[in-house]
Motif scaffolding. Sequence first.
Motif, PDB file in Angstrom:
ATOM      1  N   ALA A 273      10.860   3.418  -0.859  1.00 28.33           N
ATOM      2  CA  ALA A 273       9.393   3.384  -0.916  1.00 28.33           C
ATOM      3  C   ALA A 273       8.892   2.662   0.324  1.00 28.33           C
ATOM      4  O   ALA A 273       9.653   1.972   1.012  1.00 28.33           O
ATOM      5  CB  ALA A 273       8.913   2.661  -2.174  1.00 28.33           C
ATOM      6  N   ARG A 274       7.617   2.827   0.613  1.00 30.87           N
ATOM      7  CA  ARG A 274       7.030   2.066   1.717  1.00 30.87           C
ATOM      8  C   ARG A 274       5.578   1.748   1.392  1.00 30.87           C
ATOM      9  O   ARG A 274       4.900   2.515   0.691  1.00 30.87           O
ATOM     10  CB  ARG A 274       7.137   2.807   3.048  1.00 30.87           C
ATOM     11  N   PRO A 275       5.071   0.641   1.895  1.00 31.85           N
ATOM     12  CA  PRO A 275       3.681   0.272   1.615  1.00 31.85           C
ATOM     13  C   PRO A 275       2.694   1.244   2.253  1.00 31.85           C
ATOM     14  O   PRO A 275       2.949   1.780   3.331  1.00 31.85           O
ATOM     15  CB  PRO A 275       3.549  -1.127   2.235  1.00 31.85           C
ATOM     16  N   ILE A 276       1.587   1.459   1.573  1.00 32.21           N
ATOM     17  CA  ILE A 276       0.468   2.176   2.170  1.00 32.21           C
ATOM     18  C   ILE A 276      -0.372   1.162   2.926  1.00 32.21           C
ATOM     19  O   ILE A 276      -0.824   0.169   2.365  1.00 32.21           O
ATOM     20  CB  ILE A 276      -0.386   2.881   1.098  1.00 32.21           C
ATOM     21  N   GLU A 277      -0.571   1.387   4.203  1.00 26.90           N
ATOM     22  CA  GLU A 277      -1.352   0.484   5.031  1.00 26.90           C
ATOM     23  C   GLU A 277      -2.812   0.938   5.066  1.00 26.90           C
ATOM     24  O   GLU A 277      -3.111   2.117   4.887  1.00 26.90           O
ATOM     25  CB  GLU A 277      -0.790   0.443   6.456  1.00 26.90           C
ATOM     26  N   PRO A 278      -3.743   0.011   5.317  1.00 24.96           N
ATOM     27  CA  PRO A 278      -5.157   0.387   5.411  1.00 24.96           C
ATOM     28  C   PRO A 278      -5.419   1.452   6.461  1.00 24.96           C
ATOM     29  O   PRO A 278      -6.380   2.210   6.363  1.00 24.96           O
ATOM     30  CB  PRO A 278      -5.840  -0.940   5.780  1.00 24.96           C
TER      31      PRO A 278
ATOM     32  N   ALA B 256      -5.851   5.854   1.940  1.00 24.70           N
ATOM     33  CA  ALA B 256      -6.435   4.521   1.780  1.00 24.70           C
ATOM     34  C   ALA B 256      -7.289   4.413   0.524  1.00 24.70           C
ATOM     35  O   ALA B 256      -7.202   3.424  -0.214  1.00 24.70           O
ATOM     36  CB  ALA B 256      -7.263   4.162   3.013  1.00 24.70           C
ATOM     37  N   ASP B 257      -8.120   5.397   0.253  1.00 22.95           N
ATOM     38  CA  ASP B 257      -8.990   5.320  -0.920  1.00 22.95           C
ATOM     39  C   ASP B 257      -8.179   5.281  -2.208  1.00 22.95           C
ATOM     40  O   ASP B 257      -8.407   4.444  -3.081  1.00 22.95           O
ATOM     41  CB  ASP B 257      -9.953   6.512  -0.949  1.00 22.95           C
TER      42      ASP B 257
ATOM     43  N   ARG C 240      -2.655  -3.149  -2.744  1.00 22.86           N
ATOM     44  CA  ARG C 240      -2.637  -1.765  -2.287  1.00 22.86           C
ATOM     45  C   ARG C 240      -1.483  -1.020  -2.934  1.00 22.86           C
ATOM     46  O   ARG C 240      -0.641  -1.611  -3.595  1.00 22.86           O
ATOM     47  CB  ARG C 240      -2.503  -1.702  -0.757  1.00 22.86           C
ATOM     48  N   ALA C 241      -1.437   0.279  -2.705  1.00 21.58           N
ATOM     49  CA  ALA C 241      -0.436   1.109  -3.371  1.00 21.58           C
ATOM     50  C   ALA C 241       0.859   1.191  -2.575  1.00 21.58           C
ATOM     51  O   ALA C 241       0.915   0.930  -1.365  1.00 21.58           O
ATOM     52  CB  ALA C 241      -0.985   2.515  -3.597  1.00 21.58           C
ATOM     53  N   LEU C 242       1.888   1.575  -3.285  1.00 22.69           N
ATOM     54  CA  LEU C 242       3.200   1.825  -2.707  1.00 22.69           C
ATOM     55  C   LEU C 242       3.431   3.328  -2.674  1.00 22.69           C
ATOM     56  O   LEU C 242       3.154   4.027  -3.660  1.00 22.69           O
ATOM     57  CB  LEU C 242       4.269   1.144  -3.562  1.00 22.69           C
ATOM     58  N   HIS C 243       3.920   3.827  -1.555  1.00 25.20           N
ATOM     59  CA  HIS C 243       4.254   5.239  -1.429  1.00 25.20           C
ATOM     60  C   HIS C 243       5.708   5.435  -1.881  1.00 25.20           C
ATOM     61  O   HIS C 243       6.636   4.931  -1.249  1.00 25.20           O
ATOM     62  CB  HIS C 243       4.085   5.683   0.031  1.00 25.20           C
ATOM     63  N   LEU C 244       5.905   6.134  -2.988  1.00 23.54           N
ATOM     64  CA  LEU C 244       7.251   6.395  -3.493  1.00 23.54           C
ATOM     65  C   LEU C 244       7.860   7.552  -2.719  1.00 23.54           C
ATOM     66  O   LEU C 244       7.272   8.640  -2.642  1.00 23.54           O
ATOM     67  CB  LEU C 244       7.204   6.732  -4.986  1.00 23.54           C
TER      68      LEU C 244
END
Length: 313
Positions: free
Chosen positions: A245-250, A256-257, A281-285
Amino acid sequence: MRLIFAGTPDVAVPSLHALVDAGHDIVAVVTRRDAPLGRRRVLTPSPVAAAADDLGLDVVKANRLDEAVTDRLVALDADLGVVVAYGGLVREPLLSAPRLGWVNLHFSLLPRWRGASPVQRAIAAGDSATGAAVFRLVPELDAGDVYGVVERTIDDHDTAGSLLHGLSEDGAALLTRVVDELAGGSATAVPQDGEVTLAPKLALDDARIDWSLPLEAVDARIRAVTPEPGAFTTVDGVRVKVLEARPIEPSDDDAADASTELRPGAIRAAGRRVLAGTATRALHLLRVQPAGKQPMAASDWWRGVPVDEAVAE
């Protein structure tokens, strides 16, 4: 020098090879007994046992250094004992048997993270750096004087597996240098200095994802328990491992929304991405493994989930 080498997992193998290549005489390799692996639970030698067999070295398989094993090792009249992630305690009289005692290669910057899971705990805690230390083995846990250290930055995408791989190579070079210095009589050790923190062995519950935490903490925990024991969550009663997984950045405008809208634990598709909400913020799986199935892309898994939004617990 005549060395006893004690180690078990993959991370100990580079050190064994390095000491052999440096010309030291490994009079015995101590490792844990064969363990059942895989779905068929096939008894399998440890990585160190396999490497020692390939090198033609004498292997002693023991999960505990009991009286019989101790007597066997004491009789070898070794100059030095070397420990790299063996998984058992060296006690008296074995501790004092080699002429120069024992040294231990530990994967942390001691005295930070004494214990069984130093790399995992460092990543989970958000440390910016870690390293490896070679110290004199004493009865107290990871408390002996230090002969040398090597430092390594913890990158944003490092997992415990990738970081340990790098440290195993760096640590092998450090260990060999210290052993050579001990052989030549030039080695010096200094007392540990700083705050002591402990790194107990990971339990399965350490791998459960707590979606109520901020994104940085969730991401760090997942990387800390990858590949073992493996981060997991439960979705509609089914355990799902999060393999990557990786973090969603602004700055990720297209996500982003959705990233900020998702409540902790909510999972939803945003375009071609599968996002999981945290406290921030969300995590991208990216890759997951539902129970009883093979690893797969998170997008492929999500197509089989019969709702627009699921809740992970």
